[in-house]
Design a protein around this motif. Structure first.
Motif, PDB file in Angstrom:
ATOM      1  N   ALA A  38      33.562 -10.762  37.324  1.00  8.45           N
ATOM      2  CA  ALA A  38      32.640 -11.876  37.501  1.00  8.45           C
ATOM      3  C   ALA A  38      31.226 -11.413  37.161  1.00  8.45           C
ATOM      4  CB  ALA A  38      32.693 -12.385  38.932  1.00  8.45           C
ATOM      5  N   THR A  39      30.496 -12.241  36.457  1.00  9.72           N
ATOM      6  CA  THR A  39      29.104 -11.946  36.132  1.00  9.72           C
ATOM      7  C   THR A  39      28.248 -12.393  37.302  1.00  9.72           C
ATOM      8  OG1 THR A  39      29.568 -12.346  33.811  1.00  9.72           O
ATOM      9  CG2 THR A  39      27.281 -12.348  34.465  1.00  9.72           C
ATOM     10  N   THR A  40      27.417 -11.515  37.799  1.00 12.47           N
ATOM     11  CA  THR A  40      26.594 -11.831  38.959  1.00 12.47           C
ATOM     12  C   THR A  40      25.115 -11.952  38.626  1.00 12.47           C
ATOM     13  OG1 THR A  40      26.399  -9.489  39.487  1.00 12.47           O
ATOM     14  CG2 THR A  40      28.205 -10.701  40.530  1.00 12.47           C
ATOM     15  N   ASP A  41      24.800 -11.981  37.354  1.00 10.72           N
ATOM     16  CA  ASP A  41      23.407 -12.072  36.936  1.00 10.72           C
ATOM     17  C   ASP A  41      23.350 -12.812  35.608  1.00 10.72           C
ATOM     18  OD1 ASP A  41      20.671 -11.690  36.910  1.00 10.72           O
ATOM     19  OD2 ASP A  41      20.801  -9.542  37.266  1.00 10.72           O
ATOM     20  N   LEU A  42      22.155 -12.961  35.067  1.00  3.66           N
ATOM     21  CA  LEU A  42      22.003 -13.552  33.744  1.00  3.66           C
ATOM     22  C   LEU A  42      22.269 -12.487  32.692  1.00  3.66           C
ATOM     23  CD1 LEU A  42      18.681 -15.580  34.142  1.00  3.66           C
ATOM     24  CD2 LEU A  42      21.018 -16.374  34.437  1.00  3.66           C
ATOM     25  N   ILE A  43      22.877 -12.899  31.596  1.00  2.00           N
ATOM     26  CA  ILE A  43      23.055 -11.993  30.473  1.00  2.00           C
ATOM     27  C   ILE A  43      22.636 -12.714  29.196  1.00  2.00           C
ATOM     28  CG2 ILE A  43      24.913 -10.665  31.527  1.00  2.00           C
ATOM     29  CD1 ILE A  43      26.865 -12.186  29.715  1.00  2.00           C
ATOM     30  N   ILE A  45      19.960 -15.109  17.921  1.00  4.10           N
ATOM     31  CA  ILE A  45      19.953 -15.773  16.619  1.00  4.10           C
ATOM     32  C   ILE A  45      18.664 -15.398  15.907  1.00  4.10           C
ATOM     33  CG2 ILE A  45      20.000 -17.994  15.426  1.00  4.10           C
ATOM     34  CD1 ILE A  45      21.259 -19.113  18.069  1.00  4.10           C
ATOM     35  N   GLU A  46      18.789 -14.992  14.646  1.00  6.28           N
ATOM     36  CA  GLU A  46      17.606 -14.633  13.875  1.00  6.28           C
ATOM     37  C   GLU A  46      17.614 -15.388  12.558  1.00  6.28           C
ATOM     38  OE1 GLU A  46      15.306 -10.696  12.158  1.00  6.28           O
ATOM     39  OE2 GLU A  46      16.925 -10.465  13.593  1.00  6.28           O
ATOM     40  N   GLY A  47      16.560 -16.167  12.364  1.00  2.00           N
ATOM     41  CA  GLY A  47      16.394 -16.900  11.115  1.00  2.00           C
ATOM     42  C   GLY A  47      15.287 -16.277  10.307  1.00  2.00           C
ATOM     43  N   SER A  48      14.740 -17.035   9.400  1.00  2.00           N
ATOM     44  CA  SER A  48      13.655 -16.525   8.565  1.00  2.00           C
ATOM     45  C   SER A  48      12.349 -16.514   9.345  1.00  2.00           C
ATOM     46  CB  SER A  48      13.519 -17.393   7.313  1.00  2.00           C
ATOM     47  OG  SER A  48      13.204 -18.719   7.680  1.00  2.00           O
ATOM     48  N   SER A  49      11.451 -15.655   8.936  1.00  2.00           N
ATOM     49  CA  SER A  49      10.119 -15.536   9.507  1.00  2.00           C
ATOM     50  C   SER A  49      10.193 -15.298  11.012  1.00  2.00           C
ATOM     51  CB  SER A  49       9.290 -16.772   9.167  1.00  2.00           C
ATOM     52  OG  SER A  49       7.951 -16.593   9.547  1.00  2.00           O
ATOM     53  N   PHE A  50       9.552 -16.150  11.805  1.00  2.00           N
ATOM     54  CA  PHE A  50       9.521 -15.975  13.258  1.00  2.00           C
ATOM     55  C   PHE A  50      10.543 -16.851  13.978  1.00  2.00           C
ATOM     56  CE2 PHE A  50       5.229 -14.672  11.940  1.00  2.00           C
ATOM     57  CZ  PHE A  50       5.216 -13.394  12.486  1.00  2.00           C
ATOM     58  N   ASN A  51      11.534 -17.357  13.282  1.00  2.00           N
ATOM     59  CA  ASN A  51      12.555 -18.214  13.886  1.00  2.00           C
ATOM     60  C   ASN A  51      13.645 -17.357  14.516  1.00  2.00           C
ATOM     61  OD1 ASN A  51      11.340 -20.651  13.076  1.00  2.00           O
ATOM     62  ND2 ASN A  51      12.175 -20.388  11.029  1.00  2.00           N
ATOM     63  N   LYS A  52      13.509 -17.137  15.815  1.00  2.00           N
ATOM     64  CA  LYS A  52      14.464 -16.335  16.562  1.00  2.00           C
ATOM     65  C   LYS A  52      14.729 -17.024  17.900  1.00  2.00           C
ATOM     66  CE  LYS A  52      12.704 -12.231  14.316  1.00  2.00           C
ATOM     67  NZ  LYS A  52      12.439 -12.993  13.135  1.00  2.00           N
ATOM     68  N   ALA A  53      15.916 -16.810  18.444  1.00  2.00           N
ATOM     69  CA  ALA A  53      16.262 -17.443  19.715  1.00  2.00           C
ATOM     70  C   ALA A  53      17.262 -16.569  20.455  1.00  2.00           C
ATOM     71  CB  ALA A  53      16.865 -18.827  19.464  1.00  2.00           C
ATOM     72  N   ILE A  54      17.296 -16.722  21.770  1.00  2.00           N
ATOM     73  CA  ILE A  54      18.328 -16.103  22.583  1.00  2.00           C
ATOM     74  C   ILE A  54      19.013 -17.186  23.397  1.00  2.00           C
ATOM     75  CG2 ILE A  54      17.201 -13.859  22.772  1.00  2.00           C
ATOM     76  CD1 ILE A  54      16.506 -14.717  25.695  1.00  2.00           C
ATOM     77  N   GLU A  55      20.240 -16.928  23.767  1.00  2.00           N
ATOM     78  CA  GLU A  55      20.976 -17.810  24.673  1.00  2.00           C
ATOM     79  C   GLU A  55      21.273 -16.993  25.924  1.00  2.00           C
ATOM     80  OE1 GLU A  55      24.645 -20.485  23.739  1.00  2.00           O
ATOM     81  OE2 GLU A  55      25.362 -18.468  24.229  1.00  2.00           O
ATOM     82  N   LEU A  56      20.957 -17.566  27.076  1.00  2.00           N
ATOM     83  CA  LEU A  56      21.234 -16.897  28.341  1.00  2.00           C
ATOM     84  C   LEU A  56      22.468 -17.514  28.984  1.00  2.00           C
ATOM     85  CD1 LEU A  56      17.654 -16.734  29.893  1.00  2.00           C
ATOM     86  CD2 LEU A  56      18.893 -14.918  28.710  1.00  2.00           C
ATOM     87  N   TYR A  57      23.331 -16.671  29.529  1.00  2.00           N
ATOM     88  CA  TYR A  57      24.491 -17.131  30.276  1.00  2.00           C
ATOM     89  C   TYR A  57      24.245 -16.863  31.754  1.00  2.00           C
ATOM     90  CZ  TYR A  57      29.079 -17.251  32.381  1.00  2.00           C
ATOM     91  OH  TYR A  57      30.125 -17.527  33.205  1.00  2.00           O
ATOM     92  N   ASN A  58      24.395 -17.884  32.573  1.00  2.00           N
ATOM     93  CA  ASN A  58      24.222 -17.768  34.014  1.00  2.00           C
ATOM     94  C   ASN A  58      25.600 -17.671  34.659  1.00  2.00           C
ATOM     95  OD1 ASN A  58      23.666 -17.983  36.712  1.00  2.00           O
ATOM     96  ND2 ASN A  58      22.700 -19.985  36.602  1.00  2.00           N
ATOM     97  N   GLY A  59      25.965 -16.487  35.077  1.00  2.00           N
ATOM     98  CA  GLY A  59      27.257 -16.289  35.726  1.00  2.00           C
ATOM     99  C   GLY A  59      27.153 -16.184  37.233  1.00  2.00           C
ATOM    100  N   THR A  60      26.030 -16.618  37.792  1.00  2.00           N
ATOM    101  CA  THR A  60      25.819 -16.465  39.235  1.00  2.00           C
ATOM    102  C   THR A  60      26.513 -17.528  40.075  1.00  2.00           C
ATOM    103  OG1 THR A  60      23.818 -17.823  39.316  1.00  2.00           O
ATOM    104  CG2 THR A  60      23.531 -15.481  38.772  1.00  2.00           C
ATOM    105  N   GLY A  61      26.879 -18.635  39.460  1.00  2.00           N
ATOM    106  CA  GLY A  61      27.486 -19.720  40.225  1.00  2.00           C
ATOM    107  C   GLY A  61      26.471 -20.655  40.844  1.00  2.00           C
TER     108      GLY A  61
END
Length: 66
Positions: A9-14, A19-35
């Motif tokens: 079980a994930t007990t924290d955020l991961i 995602i990396e696009g051109s120039s400054f286009n970058k993103a992250i996705e966080l998964y909340n496994g805390t319930g």
């Protein structure tokens, strides 16, 4: 005997996706496994950028939201 995969079980955020696009286009996705909801503005979570293998971050962003 049955072979079953071990799951933890994930007990924290991961960070579940980067995602990396051109120039400054970058993103992250966080998964909340805390319930439950996580208050990102509580000052516990920051996103830090370590450029080119540096030992200290060149940029830091405090996260916000729930």
């Amino acid at each position: 005997s049955l072979n079953r995969p071990v799951s933890a079980a994930t007990t924290d955020l991961i960070i579940s996706e980067y995602i990396e696009g051109s120039s400054f286009n970058k993103a992250i996705e966080l998964y909340n496994g805390t319930g439950g909801p996580v208050d990102l503005a509580a000052g516990v979570y920051t996103l830090e950028l370590y450029s080119n293998g540096a030992a200290s971050p060149s940029q830091s962003v405090a996260l916000s939201g729930t």
